[in-house]
Design a protein around this motif. Structure first.
Motif: not given
Lengths: 339, 339
Positions: A147-153, A172-179
């Motif tokens: 939780x709290x980590x940054x996850x890139x997808x 609880x992660x910060x999520x950045x999506x690429x689409x």
């Protein structure tokens, strides 16, 4: 209607796969012998990894042989049965392949699994299917987000990526999506509740990652490979984990493209790149079904299905995955279940 | 003899590092203030990773600044002291840098460590030095070899690689070493007792791996990167581990070379590629010293030292690492300890 139509692999593609690599044949519907059951295919699943199954190279599954029906998972209904475990009328899922009818034969080792109650054929192949199991185990077991980590997808609007992004959000992660494309990005933001999305068709991925990830990416769930993988490596935090799930950008290359130029960062930042396939977690499916089922029931996970129709459209439906035309989990319906 | 000579970083190399990137300057020997001690450099260690330290890019250590003495670990002797923990005459090791004299100053946070009894300066920097600690933790903690598994080591005649290969042998693994030139290969076979060695200068690495590794490589400890990494990935067994230790083949490239073309195998074979640096295991050094010390005392590990002479030859000695001229751990002696 007493014929079984099949799409056989006719030739191995070099480069882009096309409808010309498959051949439609018609044969008699097989008769179930003692212990066997006849299954009618209702719906088929299409997955990017299928491109790898027609390569002439041993892998985690043997290559589909020339002249065999193309391998595919699907949902079917038992229509004749000499096996009490597969009663007539019951819905099952498994490797039904590109054919209208198949024989379940416990003595050959192949038995489809019954569909749980209240699970529709499309749900069994989409939000409760292999792509979601891949998302679940890949993110949680290989990526190990905190939780709290940054996850890139990457491929974040795809069937796997969208579930990864939403599980990461739920954890609880910060999520950045690429689409790719406005429509997919809006769906991620509005329906999946992933506010941070990069549209790689409109924005410069490297610049966007530099701007958004000054503190580094802790987990990168990569479905795309190639330049996307390189861009992600560039912005990983120390001790970051890269979940190597897929590399759709290169699946149809005639010869493999060069890998990431920045592999030195794997050393200096102490990264872990790890490949996996969903089948490695076969003995732990129940926990994934339990969690996914709860999230779906609670409305915490959005998903969508792109359901094409018609046996004759099977090969062309596969191609939708590789040019990004599919909007959600790619499926094709052959028939409705009979009651 | 009351001058302190230093080699300062004069310019950052683009591409191959050379003697022209360093500048010899002379200044007065510093006087130790209260709590400080003056250390005379006796011997310096040269390591491939030093090429990375002069890149203008934040990494696990800050870049060496232009105009600063080049960073290097070494062994020295305390010759004046206002600090009871550093008695005159005692031998110490730490980041002494490319200079004849340095000031240990506990208030600034930098204190060299005393050399254990019976450890010579060259041993402290070779078989009991950073390269062996790198070998120990990289192989055992990142690679996690199991007795009976196949371990591939590139740069196997180097200071790190030769210790990796021998620890793997001591742990009951089948070891394949990759080295360049007959002399290095013979040393590995005869002194290090690694019977299977591939001479990449004479043999085709890919063919040799295909021939020898039909059942796959379980652990690949890679010091070389580039084509060697790609060749290793090609022959990994399912669930194999690649210890990303170094990439000497690319350290002096002006622009980074493409990465491995076969990253898809990381997925299909469920490989784990993991980078590390020795400093991550700082709090566990004692166990490494204990094991390495026992193996050395029992004659179970062979090593050799390539000891150059003379302060003026420091920059040219670094270059020996990048063309493979060094025969064993690269050191340079500035002075003998006084008794």
């Amino acid at each position: 209607m007493n014929n079984n139509r099949q799409w056989l692999l006719k030739a191995r593609p070099e480069g882009m796969i096309g409808t010309e690599h498959f051949e439609l044949v018609t044969s008699a519907i097989p008769e179930p012998a003692a212990g066997q059951a006849l299954i009618k295919t209702l719906m088929l699943s299409f997955d990017p990894a299928m491109r790898g199954w027609v390569e002439d190279e041993p892998s985690y599954l043997p290559p589909v042989a020339i002249g065999e029906p193309m391998r595919a998972s699907g949902v079917g209904q038992v229509i004749r049965s000499n096996n009490p475990e597969l009663p007539v009328g019951s819905l099952v899922q498994g490797m039904l392949n590109w054919q209208e009818y198949s024989l379940a034969d416990p003595s050959s080792g192949w038995m489809p699994r019954p569909l749980p109650a209240q699970v529709t054929p499309s749900m069994a192949l989409s939000v409760l299917g292999g792509t979601s199991l891949t998302a679940y185990f890949g993110l949680l077991e290989i990526g190990q987000p905190v939780a709290g980590e940054t996850v890139l997808v990457s491929g974040a609007a795809g069937a796997t990526g969208s579930v990864v992004a939403q599980i990461a959000r739920l954890k609880g992660c910060r999520v950045i999506g690429i689409a790719g494309g406005e429509e997919k990005c809006q769906w991620l933001q509005q329906d999946c509740k992933i506010p941070e999305v990069i549209d790689y068709q409109k924005q410069n991925l490297k610049d966007e990652l530099a701007r958004r990830c000054a503190d580094g990416i802790n987990v990168f769930f990569d479905n795309v490979g190639g330049d996307t993988l390189e861009a992600g490596i560039e912005h990983m935090a120390d001790f970051g984990r890269i979940v190597m799930c897929g590399a759709i950008s290169g699946y149809n290359d005639a010869s493999p493209a060069p890998g990431p130029r920045n592999m030195m960062k794997v050393i200096t930042r102490r990264l872990r790149l790890q490949g996996f396939i969903m089948m490695d977690f076969m003995d732990r499916m129940e926990e994934a079904y339990r969690d996914l089922g709860q999230w779906v029931a609670a409305g915490e996970i959005a998903w969508r299905e792109d359901i094409q129709q018609g046996f004759e459209n099977i090969p062309s439906t596969l191609l939708r995955l590789y040019d990004g035309r599919n909007q959600g989990k790619q499926l094709l319906q052959l028939a409705e279940p009979s009651h």
